[in-house]
Motif scaffolding. Structure first.
Motif, PDB file in Angstrom:
ATOM      1  N   ARG A   1      21.491  63.170  36.911  1.00 50.58           N
ATOM      2  CA  ARG A   1      20.076  62.820  36.763  1.00 50.58           C
ATOM      3  C   ARG A   1      19.957  61.567  35.888  1.00 50.58           C
ATOM      4  NH1 ARG A   1      16.315  66.422  38.047  1.00 50.58           N
ATOM      5  NH2 ARG A   1      14.887  65.563  36.518  1.00 50.58           N
ATOM      6  N   PRO A   2      19.050  60.669  36.241  1.00 52.00           N
ATOM      7  CA  PRO A   2      18.944  59.407  35.482  1.00 52.00           C
ATOM      8  C   PRO A   2      18.694  59.637  33.994  1.00 52.00           C
ATOM      9  CG  PRO A   2      17.568  59.346  37.451  1.00 52.00           C
ATOM     10  CD  PRO A   2      18.136  60.724  37.385  1.00 52.00           C
ATOM     11  N   GLU A   3      18.034  60.761  33.634  1.00 56.48           N
ATOM     12  CA  GLU A   3      17.706  60.978  32.223  1.00 56.48           C
ATOM     13  C   GLU A   3      18.949  61.101  31.354  1.00 56.48           C
ATOM     14  OE1 GLU A   3      16.427  62.547  34.751  1.00 56.48           O
ATOM     15  OE2 GLU A   3      14.253  62.723  34.578  1.00 56.48           O
ATOM     16  N   VAL A   4      20.019  61.651  31.925  1.00 61.93           N
ATOM     17  CA  VAL A   4      21.206  61.889  31.096  1.00 61.93           C
ATOM     18  C   VAL A   4      22.344  60.944  31.448  1.00 61.93           C
ATOM     19  CG1 VAL A   4      20.684  64.310  30.677  1.00 61.93           C
ATOM     20  CG2 VAL A   4      22.028  63.666  32.684  1.00 61.93           C
ATOM     21  N   ARG A   5      22.025  59.848  32.143  1.00 65.71           N
ATOM     22  CA  ARG A   5      23.129  59.030  32.662  1.00 65.71           C
ATOM     23  C   ARG A   5      23.958  58.390  31.536  1.00 65.71           C
ATOM     24  NH1 ARG A   5      18.669  55.915  32.657  1.00 65.71           N
ATOM     25  NH2 ARG A   5      18.921  53.698  32.181  1.00 65.71           N
ATOM     26  N   ILE A   6      23.277  57.956  30.437  1.00 67.16           N
ATOM     27  CA  ILE A   6      24.034  57.236  29.410  1.00 67.16           C
ATOM     28  C   ILE A   6      25.109  58.123  28.766  1.00 67.16           C
ATOM     29  CG2 ILE A   6      23.837  55.979  27.224  1.00 67.16           C
ATOM     30  CD1 ILE A   6      22.691  54.351  29.407  1.00 67.16           C
ATOM     31  N   PRO A   7      24.756  59.375  28.335  1.00 65.30           N
ATOM     32  CA  PRO A   7      25.817  60.232  27.788  1.00 65.30           C
ATOM     33  C   PRO A   7      26.934  60.485  28.803  1.00 65.30           C
ATOM     34  CG  PRO A   7      23.668  61.176  27.342  1.00 65.30           C
ATOM     35  CD  PRO A   7      23.428  59.984  28.173  1.00 65.30           C
ATOM     36  N   VAL A   8      26.563  60.591  30.078  1.00 61.54           N
ATOM     37  CA  VAL A   8      27.599  60.805  31.089  1.00 61.54           C
ATOM     38  C   VAL A   8      28.512  59.592  31.173  1.00 61.54           C
ATOM     39  CG1 VAL A   8      27.996  61.156  33.551  1.00 61.54           C
ATOM     40  CG2 VAL A   8      26.208  62.437  32.386  1.00 61.54           C
ATOM     41  N   PHE A   9      27.915  58.389  31.168  1.00 60.18           N
ATOM     42  CA  PHE A   9      28.740  57.169  31.176  1.00 60.18           C
ATOM     43  C   PHE A   9      29.715  57.182  30.012  1.00 60.18           C
ATOM     44  CE2 PHE A   9      25.027  54.490  33.054  1.00 60.18           C
ATOM     45  CZ  PHE A   9      25.207  55.123  34.277  1.00 60.18           C
ATOM     46  N   VAL A  10      29.175  57.523  28.830  1.00 64.54           N
ATOM     47  CA  VAL A  10      30.015  57.473  27.630  1.00 64.54           C
ATOM     48  C   VAL A  10      31.186  58.438  27.771  1.00 64.54           C
ATOM     49  CG1 VAL A  10      30.074  57.928  25.172  1.00 64.54           C
ATOM     50  CG2 VAL A  10      28.132  56.722  26.154  1.00 64.54           C
ATOM     51  N   LEU A  11      30.891  59.650  28.299  1.00 60.13           N
ATOM     52  CA  LEU A  11      31.959  60.637  28.487  1.00 60.13           C
ATOM     53  C   LEU A  11      33.020  60.106  29.436  1.00 60.13           C
ATOM     54  CD1 LEU A  11      30.329  64.162  28.769  1.00 60.13           C
ATOM     55  CD2 LEU A  11      32.160  63.415  27.269  1.00 60.13           C
ATOM     56  N   VAL A  12      32.565  59.566  30.571  1.00 61.55           N
ATOM     57  CA  VAL A  12      33.511  59.059  31.574  1.00 61.55           C
ATOM     58  C   VAL A  12      34.384  57.970  30.958  1.00 61.55           C
ATOM     59  CG1 VAL A  12      33.665  57.740  33.705  1.00 61.55           C
ATOM     60  CG2 VAL A  12      32.071  59.652  33.540  1.00 61.55           C
ATOM     61  N   ILE A  13      33.723  57.009  30.285  1.00 60.04           N
ATOM     62  CA  ILE A  13      34.471  55.874  29.731  1.00 60.04           C
ATOM     63  C   ILE A  13      35.450  56.355  28.672  1.00 60.04           C
ATOM     64  CG2 ILE A  13      34.242  53.722  28.452  1.00 60.04           C
ATOM     65  CD1 ILE A  13      31.463  53.452  29.798  1.00 60.04           C
ATOM     66  N   ALA A  14      35.008  57.283  27.823  1.00 63.88           N
ATOM     67  CA  ALA A  14      35.886  57.769  26.769  1.00 63.88           C
ATOM     68  C   ALA A  14      37.120  58.437  27.366  1.00 63.88           C
ATOM     69  CB  ALA A  14      35.136  58.746  25.868  1.00 63.88           C
ATOM     70  N   CYS A  15      36.920  59.218  28.438  1.00 56.48           N
ATOM     71  CA  CYS A  15      38.061  59.865  29.091  1.00 56.48           C
ATOM     72  C   CYS A  15      39.030  58.822  29.628  1.00 56.48           C
ATOM     73  CB  CYS A  15      37.594  60.747  30.247  1.00 56.48           C
ATOM     74  SG  CYS A  15      36.720  62.193  29.704  1.00 56.48           S
ATOM     75  N   VAL A  16      38.473  57.814  30.317  1.00 51.24           N
ATOM     76  CA  VAL A  16      39.330  56.797  30.925  1.00 51.24           C
ATOM     77  C   VAL A  16      40.112  56.056  29.848  1.00 51.24           C
ATOM     78  CG1 VAL A  16      39.351  54.681  32.268  1.00 51.24           C
ATOM     79  CG2 VAL A  16      37.778  56.522  32.881  1.00 51.24           C
ATOM     80  N   VAL A  17      39.417  55.690  28.769  1.00 49.55           N
ATOM     81  CA  VAL A  17      40.092  54.927  27.711  1.00 49.55           C
ATOM     82  C   VAL A  17      41.202  55.762  27.091  1.00 49.55           C
ATOM     83  CG1 VAL A  17      39.806  53.890  25.452  1.00 49.55           C
ATOM     84  CG2 VAL A  17      38.136  53.447  27.216  1.00 49.55           C
ATOM     85  N   THR A  18      40.927  57.063  26.874  1.00 49.50           N
ATOM     86  CA  THR A  18      41.955  57.909  26.297  1.00 49.50           C
ATOM     87  C   THR A  18      43.178  57.954  27.201  1.00 49.50           C
ATOM     88  OG1 THR A  18      40.159  59.237  25.425  1.00 49.50           O
ATOM     89  CG2 THR A  18      42.354  60.159  25.261  1.00 49.50           C
ATOM     90  N   ALA A  19      42.926  58.064  28.501  1.00 48.99           N
ATOM     91  CA  ALA A  19      44.043  58.101  29.442  1.00 48.99           C
ATOM     92  C   ALA A  19      44.838  56.800  29.396  1.00 48.99           C
ATOM     93  CB  ALA A  19      43.518  58.358  30.858  1.00 48.99           C
ATOM     94  N   VAL A  20      44.112  55.656  29.399  1.00 53.07           N
ATOM     95  CA  VAL A  20      44.794  54.363  29.371  1.00 53.07           C
ATOM     96  C   VAL A  20      45.576  54.209  28.069  1.00 53.07           C
ATOM     97  CG1 VAL A  20      44.409  51.881  29.236  1.00 53.07           C
ATOM     98  CG2 VAL A  20      43.215  53.221  30.951  1.00 53.07           C
ATOM     99  N   GLU A  21      44.976  54.680  26.978  1.00 53.48           N
ATOM    100  CA  GLU A  21      45.645  54.561  25.688  1.00 53.48           C
ATOM    101  C   GLU A  21      46.958  55.350  25.695  1.00 53.48           C
ATOM    102  OE1 GLU A  21      43.521  56.305  22.484  1.00 53.48           O
ATOM    103  OE2 GLU A  21      45.044  55.740  21.013  1.00 53.48           O
ATOM    104  N   LEU A  22      46.880  56.591  26.196  1.00 54.79           N
ATOM    105  CA  LEU A  22      48.090  57.410  26.245  1.00 54.79           C
ATOM    106  C   LEU A  22      49.146  56.768  27.137  1.00 54.79           C
ATOM    107  CD1 LEU A  22      46.532  60.983  26.408  1.00 54.79           C
ATOM    108  CD2 LEU A  22      47.761  59.930  24.511  1.00 54.79           C
TER     109      LEU A  22
END
Lengths: 229, 345
Positions: free
Chosen positions: A66-87
């Motif tokens: 839902r558009p209302e919660v998109r920003i927290p979802v983006f942050v979660l997705v990006i944080a996961c990806v960055v953690t994976a890349v970091e590892l």
């Protein structure tokens, strides 16, 4: 905006709306890590990877969120990806991982990543989002590597020093020493060098752009001047 | 951004930029003469190199920017920048060091910011700081003043060779020629736990401050007072700076005279007097209101003391001037004089 060609996406990301030189997003890593080509290239590649994966992921889930919660979802997705890349970098490029240090996890905070998710991936199909991620990442990598090259050449008179961090054994012979007995110019390696270097590169880009524009409009302009005189 | 000089509206005097700049050059002559007397020909050679490079850089930048050459070259501002920077450099600084400093001053700090009148930072000091940060070894190789320990009779050719090919005369060792500056010595030896009285017994110290250095300071004071007398420089900036430095030095000196050098030493040492009259008074980068100039000067003086006493460098005039340059617009904003008849507050 409904029919954006792939070529235009690519051109926008790399040149017209370059994150480093035009949008001036993600300045913190751009200024801090660009003290050599290898550092710049390393962080550029990591950011490129994060942008590609996060854009694709956001585009995939764009109809479920839902558009209302998109920003927290983006942050979660990006944080996961960055953690994976970091590892992954920790596992396969430990040398570069140590050099780049805190700036790898800090890719999370790079506003160009969430910026592309919000401005592009959330509104476009997967394939286009992937191209946009690659284009933006390439643009950022270009900025990082160029600034890194300028600072490394001026600062220590070399290019591709410590290339083995990125390319393994193969990279050891890659280092170029441009001048014998170069004393080094410490300012270029220090933070002020990053600001001055970035300023000069932005100026250079603006000059190139205005030349291109000038050439495109040169014909009518000359007519006007002739008519005036 | 417009640059407005606050003057009395009743008296007018036709002074061009060129005249002001030439007066600054004349005023530097006594100090330069004293420096040359104590440190040899290198000072003059540096001045010539700096002037030539500055005029070249100015010409190139004016041409690139499409500005009238004759008008801007004849205002002598590039020469003033060159002299201010050259005087601050070690006497036998290699030629490329001088050239690089002038390049940073004229091209980066002055013209990239819009040229004379638009530069937020003092060009000479910006160039100096670039060198100080990038080449600490070259920038701290100072000669021992003439007449100390042994007369090092460096001939004109010796100096020329040292500057252009970095070959120091073989008949002297480097240690016989170079040594710590008085402020440097004070800093290291206080760090070693010596008292100020013990340190001052060393032969490098003279009557008030450093041997030789104090006469150069006197020369710059004379030139500076003449600048103030002719109203080329506002008295408030040097008064504020030396006053600020003296007050903070007095406070520390009274608190612990064995650990902190006396105020007259601080005022007379290093670049304090030169900076107060010649560097800080740059009309482009200094504060422009009357009260603002006092505050601006005092800020520099206090920062100089803090950097000398607690910072990583023996002297801090260049850093202090640049820091207060940043603050100058804010100072101007808060010290706007009240228009006559306007309400207070």
């Amino acid at each position: 905006m409904n029919e954006t060609g792939y070529l235009k996406i690519l051109k926008d990301g790399v040149w017209t709306q370059n994150t480093g030189f035009v949008a001036l997003l993600g300045l913190c890593p751009l200024l801090a890590v660009s003290n050599s080509v290898v550092n710049g290239l390393g962080l550029g590649l990591a950011t490129l990877l994060v942008l590609l994966i996060s854009n694709v992921a956001v585009s995939l889930i764009r109809n479920l969120v839902r558009p209302e919660v998109r920003i927290p979802v983006f942050v979660l997705v990006i944080a996961c990806v960055v953690t994976a890349v970091e590892l992954a970098m920790h596992a396969f490029l430990p040398g570069l991982y140590t050099v780049l240090g805190i700036f790898i996890p800090l890719i999370v905070t790079n506003c160009c990543v969430i910026g592309r998710a919000e401005a592009f991936a959330f509104k476009h199909k997967v394939a286009k989002s992937a191209v946009d991620g690659i284009a933006t990442g390439l643009g950022f990598m270009l900025a990082l590597t160029l600034l890194g090259a300028v600072r490394e050449v001026v600062g220590q008179g070399t290019l591709f020093s410590q290339a083995d961090l990125l390319f393994g054994e193969l990279g050891k012979g890659l280092t170029l020493h441009l001048a014998d007995n170069y004393r080094g110019f410490l300012l270029a390696i220090l933070p002020p060098g990053a600001f001055i270097g970035l300023g000069c590169l932005i100026a250079l880009k603006n000059i190139i752009d205005s030349r291109i524009q000038h050439r495109a409009t040169a014909q009518p302009a000359t007519v006007l001047i002739e008519a005036k005189s | 951004m417009r640059f407005k000089i606050v003057t009395s509206p009743h008296i007018s005097q036709d002074v061009s930029v060129g005249q002001i700049m030439r007066r600054v050059l004349y005023a530097m002559i006594p100090g330069i003469a004293a420096l040359t007397g104590f440190f040899g020909w290198g000072i003059l050679i540096n001045l010539v190199i700096a002037t030539v490079v500055a005029l070249l850089a100015e010409t190139v930048m004016l041409t690139v920017r499409g500005r009238p050459l004759a008008l801007h070259l004849s205002d002598f501002s590039a020469v003033v920048t060159a002299w201010l920077l050259a005087v601050a450099l070690p006497p036998l600084a290699p030629w490329w060091l001088t050239a690089l400093g002038i390049f940073s001053a004229i091209v980066v700090a002055k013209h990239l910011y819009g040229g004379l009148g638009y530069n937020p930072f003092n060009p000479a000091m910006a160039g100096y700081v670039v060198l100080l940060i990038s080449f600490p070894r070259e920038m701290s190789t100072w000669l021992i003043p003439h007449g100390l320990d042994q007369p090092h009779a460096l001939s004109f050719l010796d100096a020329l060779r040292a500057i252009f090919s970095s070959e120091w005369p073989a008949r002297f060792t480097l240690d016989a020629l170079t040594g710590a500056t008085p402020l440097d010595a004070l800093r290291t030896q206080i760090g070693l736990g010596l008292t100020v009285t013990e340190i001052r017994n060393s032969p490098i110290f003279g009557i008030v401050a450093g041997q030789g250095w104090e006469w150069a300071a006197l020369g710059f004071l004379a030139g500076g007072l003449w600048l103030v007398y002719t109203r080329t420089a506002d008295w408030r900036i040097p008064a504020g700076m030396l006053g600020g430095l003296a007050i903070i030095a007095t406070i520390f000196y009274l608190a612990d005279p064995q650990h902190y050098a006396p105020p007259w030493f601080h005022v007379w040492s290093g670049a304090a007097i030169f900076g107060a009259f010649f560097i800080a008074t740059d009309p482009v980068t200094a504060s422009t209101t009357s009260r603002g100039r006092l505050i601006y000067g005092a800020g520099i003086g206090i920062l100089v003391y803090i950097i000398r006493g607690f910072g990583g460098y023996p002297d801090g005039v260049a850093f202090s001037v640049l820091l207060m340059n940043i603050a100058a617009p804010a100072i101007d904003l808060y010290t706007q004089p009240r228009v006559f008849g306007a309400r207070r507050g």
